[in-house]
Design an enzyme around this catalytic site. Sequence first.
Site, PDB file in Angstrom:
ATOM      1  N   ASP A 128       0.849  -1.186   0.000  1.00  0.00           N
ATOM      2  CA  ASP A 128       0.000   0.000   0.000  1.00  0.00           C
ATOM      3  C   ASP A 128       0.891   1.245   0.000  1.00  0.00           C
ATOM      4  O   ASP A 128       1.790   1.372   0.846  1.00  0.00           O
ATOM      5  CB  ASP A 128      -0.908   0.001   1.230  1.00  0.00           C
ATOM      6  CG  ASP A 128      -1.896   1.146   1.211  1.00  0.00           C
ATOM      7  OD1 ASP A 128      -3.029   0.949   0.745  1.00  0.00           O
ATOM      8  OD2 ASP A 128      -1.536   2.257   1.674  1.00  0.00           O
ATOM      9  N   ILE A 129       0.655   2.142  -0.961  1.00  0.00           N
ATOM     10  CA  ILE A 129       1.445   3.368  -1.050  1.00  0.00           C
ATOM     11  C   ILE A 129       1.152   4.246   0.169  1.00  0.00           C
ATOM     12  O   ILE A 129      -0.010   4.505   0.496  1.00  0.00           O
ATOM     13  CB  ILE A 129       1.119   4.135  -2.342  1.00  0.00           C
ATOM     14  CG1 ILE A 129       1.408   3.263  -3.575  1.00  0.00           C
ATOM     15  CG2 ILE A 129       1.928   5.431  -2.419  1.00  0.00           C
ATOM     16  CD1 ILE A 129       0.956   3.880  -4.885  1.00  0.00           C
ATOM     17  N   GLU A 171      -4.657   2.224  -4.328  1.00  0.00           N
ATOM     18  CA  GLU A 171      -3.205   2.329  -4.182  1.00  0.00           C
ATOM     19  C   GLU A 171      -2.610   1.060  -3.573  1.00  0.00           C
ATOM     20  O   GLU A 171      -1.473   1.066  -3.107  1.00  0.00           O
ATOM     21  CB  GLU A 171      -2.840   3.542  -3.312  1.00  0.00           C
ATOM     22  CG  GLU A 171      -3.216   3.442  -1.849  1.00  0.00           C
ATOM     23  CD  GLU A 171      -4.636   3.904  -1.529  1.00  0.00           C
ATOM     24  OE1 GLU A 171      -4.900   4.163  -0.353  1.00  0.00           O
ATOM     25  OE2 GLU A 171      -5.470   3.997  -2.458  1.00  0.00           O
TER      26      GLU A 171
END
Length: 245
Positions: A128-129, A171
């Site tokens: 996950d960004i 994301e």
Amino acid sequence: FVLGFAFVAMSLYIPVVSLTFLAIFFGLINIVGVILLQPNPYALQHQVINLLVFVVIAWYLGIKSNQKTVELWYQNKRQNLLNTQLEDLNKRDSMTRFFNHESILLQMDKAIEDAREKNQALSILMLDIDDFKDINDRFGHQEGDKVILEVAKAIHNSVRDSDLIGRYGGEEFLVLLPETSLENACIVSNRICKAVSQLQFDQITMGISGGLAELLEHSPKQLLSLADERLYQAKKSGKNRIVCH
């Protein structure tokens, strides 16, 4: 006349070379029959001309038939290729070209089945960004899309061709690492984390967090849940890191 009609009919189904040989064969039989039963030079000349005509007709029609067969074969091949491309498009995320959510889960089920059948290791990585919502809020969705694309490239360049990547959510990414133990998967995961943190954007500090899980005796649902739980731990303990255990 009957012989000629038969060759015209056969030309639709028999390859050109075979059809021509048949025309010559039956024509020669006819000529021999004329010689034995009617030794007339004019009749013999007439049969030789008929033979040549039948051979030319058979050759021409056979070529036309083969051309149609080849054209149909190419049309079918093109159609099959288009169908395959359309199927692939339906499985892919339009931005990153990774597998979409549904497809990566199907790929995971298949990878689990293969790993158990062959008694091989399998690890999965949930990524996950970091602070992506803030990036969108501060710099806009266009800049957010650029970030996603660059992160996707970094992930792709950090894994093997045999590894499978999916865009799990906005994301979030899910990486399948076949034939990879937890220890080796941890090395790969940290390589991804380092590659993403080195990405350069104006006024944006990049980072990505991840949770790793190995198949062992877990069900697909348990495996995903474990990876997601470790991703949460990575976020909670400071972000831009991978939790492997």
